[in-house]
Motif scaffolding. Structure first.
Motif, PDB file in Angstrom:
ATOM      1  N   GLY A 153      -0.279 -13.921   1.401  1.00  0.00           N
ATOM      2  CA  GLY A 153      -0.573 -13.652   2.671  1.00  0.00           C
ATOM      3  C   GLY A 153       1.030 -13.577   3.066  1.00  0.00           C
ATOM      4  N   ILE A 154       1.532 -13.681   4.413  1.00  0.00           N
ATOM      5  CA  ILE A 154       2.321 -13.577   5.245  1.00  0.00           C
ATOM      6  C   ILE A 154       3.943 -14.433   4.566  1.00  0.00           C
ATOM      7  N   ALA A 190      -3.016 -10.288   2.361  1.00  0.00           N
ATOM      8  CA  ALA A 190      -3.393 -10.589   3.990  1.00  0.00           C
ATOM      9  C   ALA A 190      -4.537 -11.069   3.731  1.00  0.00           C
ATOM     10  N   GLN A 191      -5.722 -11.678   3.023  1.00  0.00           N
ATOM     11  CA  GLN A 191      -6.977 -11.127   3.336  1.00  0.00           C
ATOM     12  C   GLN A 191      -8.047 -12.496   4.261  1.00  0.00           C
ATOM     13  N   HIS A 192      -6.576 -13.648   3.778  1.00  0.00           N
ATOM     14  CA  HIS A 192      -7.433 -14.765   4.839  1.00  0.00           C
ATOM     15  C   HIS A 192      -6.601 -15.255   5.980  1.00  0.00           C
ATOM     16  N   GLN A 193      -5.807 -16.593   5.634  1.00  0.00           N
ATOM     17  CA  GLN A 193      -5.394 -17.152   7.242  1.00  0.00           C
ATOM     18  C   GLN A 193      -4.655 -15.860   7.782  1.00  0.00           C
ATOM     19  N   THR A 194      -3.445 -14.874   7.295  1.00  0.00           N
ATOM     20  CA  THR A 194      -2.551 -14.038   7.996  1.00  0.00           C
ATOM     21  C   THR A 194      -3.637 -13.053   8.132  1.00  0.00           C
ATOM     22  N   GLY A 195      -4.969 -12.538   7.404  1.00  0.00           N
ATOM     23  CA  GLY A 195      -5.349 -11.187   8.249  1.00  0.00           C
ATOM     24  C   GLY A 195      -5.956 -12.172   9.463  1.00  0.00           C
ATOM     25  N   CYS A 255       2.352  -7.178   6.598  1.00  0.00           N
ATOM     26  CA  CYS A 255       2.103  -7.889   5.385  1.00  0.00           C
ATOM     27  C   CYS A 255       2.423  -6.546   4.550  1.00  0.00           C
ATOM     28  N   ARG A 256       1.971  -5.375   5.487  1.00  0.00           N
ATOM     29  CA  ARG A 256       2.217  -3.526   4.840  1.00  0.00           C
ATOM     30  C   ARG A 256       3.694  -3.302   4.527  1.00  0.00           C
ATOM     31  N   ALA A 257       3.608  -4.308   5.852  1.00  0.00           N
ATOM     32  CA  ALA A 257       6.383  -3.629   5.760  1.00  0.00           C
ATOM     33  C   ALA A 257       6.541  -4.428   4.938  1.00  0.00           C
ATOM     34  N   LEU A 258       6.542  -5.252   4.872  1.00  0.00           N
ATOM     35  CA  LEU A 258       6.745  -6.921   3.632  1.00  0.00           C
ATOM     36  C   LEU A 258       6.562  -5.749   2.699  1.00  0.00           C
ATOM     37  N   ALA A 259       4.928  -6.067   2.330  1.00  0.00           N
ATOM     38  CA  ALA A 259       4.656  -5.077   0.843  1.00  0.00           C
ATOM     39  C   ALA A 259       5.461  -4.058   0.629  1.00  0.00           C
ATOM     40  N   GLU A 260       5.900  -3.057   1.510  1.00  0.00           N
ATOM     41  CA  GLU A 260       6.416  -2.104   1.486  1.00  0.00           C
ATOM     42  C   GLU A 260       8.530  -2.361   0.662  1.00  0.00           C
ATOM     43  N   ASP A 261       9.024  -3.009   1.471  1.00  0.00           N
ATOM     44  CA  ASP A 261      10.231  -3.413   0.805  1.00  0.00           C
ATOM     45  C   ASP A 261       9.930  -4.448  -0.577  1.00  0.00           C
ATOM     46  N   ILE A 262       8.794  -4.901  -0.741  1.00  0.00           N
ATOM     47  CA  ILE A 262       8.512  -5.611  -2.265  1.00  0.00           C
ATOM     48  C   ILE A 262       9.024  -4.193  -3.321  1.00  0.00           C
ATOM     49  N   THR A 263       8.214  -3.160  -3.479  1.00  0.00           N
ATOM     50  CA  THR A 263       7.816  -1.937  -4.003  1.00  0.00           C
ATOM     51  C   THR A 263       8.944  -1.059  -3.753  1.00  0.00           C
ATOM     52  N   ARG A 264       9.781  -0.923  -2.418  1.00  0.00           N
ATOM     53  CA  ARG A 264      10.901  -0.773  -2.867  1.00  0.00           C
ATOM     54  C   ARG A 264      11.585  -0.559  -3.609  1.00  0.00           C
ATOM     55  N   ALA A 265      11.885  -2.229  -3.825  1.00  0.00           N
ATOM     56  CA  ALA A 265      13.160  -3.022  -4.446  1.00  0.00           C
ATOM     57  C   ALA A 265      12.479  -2.629  -5.673  1.00  0.00           C
ATOM     58  N   GLY A 266      11.512  -2.729  -6.142  1.00  0.00           N
ATOM     59  CA  GLY A 266      11.659  -2.455  -7.252  1.00  0.00           C
ATOM     60  C   GLY A 266      10.452  -3.250  -8.309  1.00  0.00           C
ATOM     61  N   ALA A 272       8.013 -15.727 -16.889  1.00  0.00           N
ATOM     62  CA  ALA A 272       8.484 -15.477 -16.015  1.00  0.00           C
ATOM     63  C   ALA A 272      10.059 -16.076 -15.788  1.00  0.00           C
ATOM     64  N   ASP A 273      11.006 -16.423 -14.974  1.00  0.00           N
ATOM     65  CA  ASP A 273      11.979 -17.639 -15.369  1.00  0.00           C
ATOM     66  C   ASP A 273      11.459 -18.572 -14.362  1.00  0.00           C
ATOM     67  N   ALA A 274      11.146 -18.350 -13.440  1.00  0.00           N
ATOM     68  CA  ALA A 274      10.515 -18.994 -12.890  1.00  0.00           C
ATOM     69  C   ALA A 274       8.955 -18.719 -11.434  1.00  0.00           C
ATOM     70  N   LEU A 275       8.731 -19.433 -11.169  1.00  0.00           N
ATOM     71  CA  LEU A 275       7.205 -19.536 -10.551  1.00  0.00           C
ATOM     72  C   LEU A 275       7.829 -19.819  -8.918  1.00  0.00           C
ATOM     73  N   VAL A 276       6.431 -19.308  -7.864  1.00  0.00           N
ATOM     74  CA  VAL A 276       6.567 -19.954  -6.407  1.00  0.00           C
ATOM     75  C   VAL A 276       5.419 -19.508  -5.596  1.00  0.00           C
ATOM     76  N   VAL A 277       4.571 -20.800  -5.265  1.00  0.00           N
ATOM     77  CA  VAL A 277       2.990 -20.283  -5.427  1.00  0.00           C
ATOM     78  C   VAL A 277       2.971 -20.687  -4.018  1.00  0.00           C
ATOM     79  N   CYS A 278       2.374 -19.788  -3.223  1.00  0.00           N
ATOM     80  CA  CYS A 278       1.662 -20.011  -2.035  1.00  0.00           C
ATOM     81  C   CYS A 278       0.168 -18.981  -1.815  1.00  0.00           C
ATOM     82  N   ALA A 279       0.127 -19.887  -2.058  1.00  0.00           N
ATOM     83  CA  ALA A 279      -1.778 -20.401  -2.103  1.00  0.00           C
ATOM     84  C   ALA A 279      -2.446 -20.272  -1.416  1.00  0.00           C
ATOM     85  N   GLY A 280      -1.956 -21.188   0.062  1.00  0.00           N
ATOM     86  CA  GLY A 280      -3.151 -20.885   0.944  1.00  0.00           C
ATOM     87  C   GLY A 280      -3.969 -22.059   1.505  1.00  0.00           C
TER      88      GLY A 280
END
Length: 406
Positions: A10-11, A37-42, A149-160, A196-204
């Motif tokens: 999600g966003i 973004a299949q649920h609340q965001t979409g 959301c698609r733009a953020l996903a592009e930012d993520i993958t572009r940054a590795g 992982a060193d850390a976990l962040v959960v945004c599970a809506g």
């Protein structure tokens, strides 16, 4: 550099992951769904909220105002459709004027650019509106959140960073720091075991369940409320120029049905708010015995229902009757009838509810060891997502001083 696993596309999850990736962290984003973004965001109305409704000093109030600016700026930079069009909150009778005045006072307290207008000026903005008075809010806008959301996903993958879809988190545990070793989080999914060193959960909609699976006891339970939408036909849509909202009913925790012209030009009508029979229950026929038992066994739901019998019954009536839904809209814009309503996809709101029946009315984030869990991110979470991401990353850094220094 830390390796952080983020759960949820999600966003909010994507905004957190993009912020981490941009500063050089190794990021892996997991989601059980096969699309972003299949649920609340979409499934929301695409509104950039101003921060008008929220208690002064709350995270929602401060982050909505800042988020309206940062979301607008980001959308423009990334070529996402966005427009700051303003909105009208209308009092349709004299009995609603005191509520409108309270909103005007709250706008001042929250630094929201808004002003009282009379009926004649309200009709300059919306010629077909019914109003004895209104509040004109200048900073409200509309945006395409799935495109964000698609733009953020592009930012993520572009940054590795990596985005892995179709992989559900089953459990996680924190392995604490020990002499000579650095702590970590072990994450078990339906497809792999990850570290992982850390976990962040945004599970809506599933935030409380994922928290429990990761060893955290959540402060509240998620109870799903479905919001049903219609679109106006092209002819009826000509009656609405922008965004028209009612004065909220103080007996009920939701805003009430409203009219919103989206970036694509269609006018959305809704949402109402009824208990969903599944956490992903977008129709009355979507029923999950497990989800329903979770909701009905929670004392907070019964206490909330007891305090909201009349408005709750009205919401159910709107859900079951297109004519009742249309009458609610016609209070704002006379002339709208049931024949003008075309069904549109519904959404489900993940409402965090305490045992005593109190709604968790602000963003709720809990931390445990190397884990950060977003347990409540109601509206205006999409508007404020970039600001929420900043807040979450700050909390994450506070839990990982050794990892950040390494």
């Amino acid at each position: 550099m830390s390796h952080v696993v983020v759960v949820g596309t999600g966003i909010v999850g994507l905004a957190v992951a993009a912020r981490l990736a941009a500063r050089g962290d190794e990021v892996t984003v997991l989601d059980k769904e096969h699309r972003l973004a299949q649920h609340q965001t979409g499934r929301n109305s695409g509104v950039i909220h101003s921060g008008l409704y929220y208690p002064p000093g709350s995270l929602k109030a401060t982050m909505a105002a800042a988020g309206a600016r940062s979301m607008t700026r980001y959308a423009r930079e990334r070529g996402v459709p966005v427009e700051i069009c303003g909105k009208l909150v209308v009092a349709t009778s004299a009995s609603e004027v005191p509520g409108l005045e309270k909103l005007a006072d709250r706008a001042v307290a929250n630094g929201v650019p808004a002003r009282r207008v009379d009926a004649a000026e309200a009709r300059e903005y919306e010629p077909h509106v019914r109003a004895v008075a209104a509040l004109r809010v200048e900073s409200t806008g509309i945006v395409d959140y799935p495109a964000v959301c698609r733009a953020l996903a592009e930012d993520i993958t572009r940054a590795g960073g990596r985005i892995v879809l179709g992989e559900e988190v089953v459990a996680a545990r924190t392995v604490p720091d020990a002499p000579g070793t650095r702590g970590r989080v072990e994450v078990r999914t339906t497809r792999a075991d990850r570290e992982a060193d850390a976990l962040v959960v945004c599970a809506g909609l599933h935030a409380d369940r994922v928290a429990r699976a990761c060893g955290l006891e959540p402060e509240a339970r998620i109870v799903p409320f479905r919001g049903e939408y219609f679109e106006l036909t092209h002819e009826a849509g000509e009656l609405v120029r922008g965004l028209i909202y009612p004065v909220p009913d103080p007996r009920f925790p939701f805003l009430g049905v409203h009219l919103t012209r989206g970036v694509e030009g269609h006018v959305h009508a809704g949402p109402n708010a009824v208990l969903a029979l599944a956490r992903e229950g977008y129709t009355w026929t979507d029923v999950s015995p497990r989800d329903l038992a979770d909701s009905l066994s929670w004392p907070g739901l019964w206490r909330l229902a007891a305090r909201n019998v009349v408005p709750g019954a009205a919401e159910v009536g709107r859900s079951l009757s297109k004519q009742a839904f249309a009458r609610s809209l016609a209070r704002l814009v006379p002339g709208i009838t049931a024949a003008d309503l075309v069904p549109a996809p519904a959404g489900v709101r993940a409402q965090a509810l305490r045992r005593d029946g109190g709604l968790v009315d602000d963003f709720l984030v809990q931390t445990s060891g190397r884990q950060v869990h977003v347990l409540n991110a109601p509206s205006p979470a999409a508007t404020a997502s970039l600001e929420i991401a900043r807040h979450i990353v700050e909390q994450l850094d506070a839990t990982l001083p050794a990892a950040r220094a390494a």
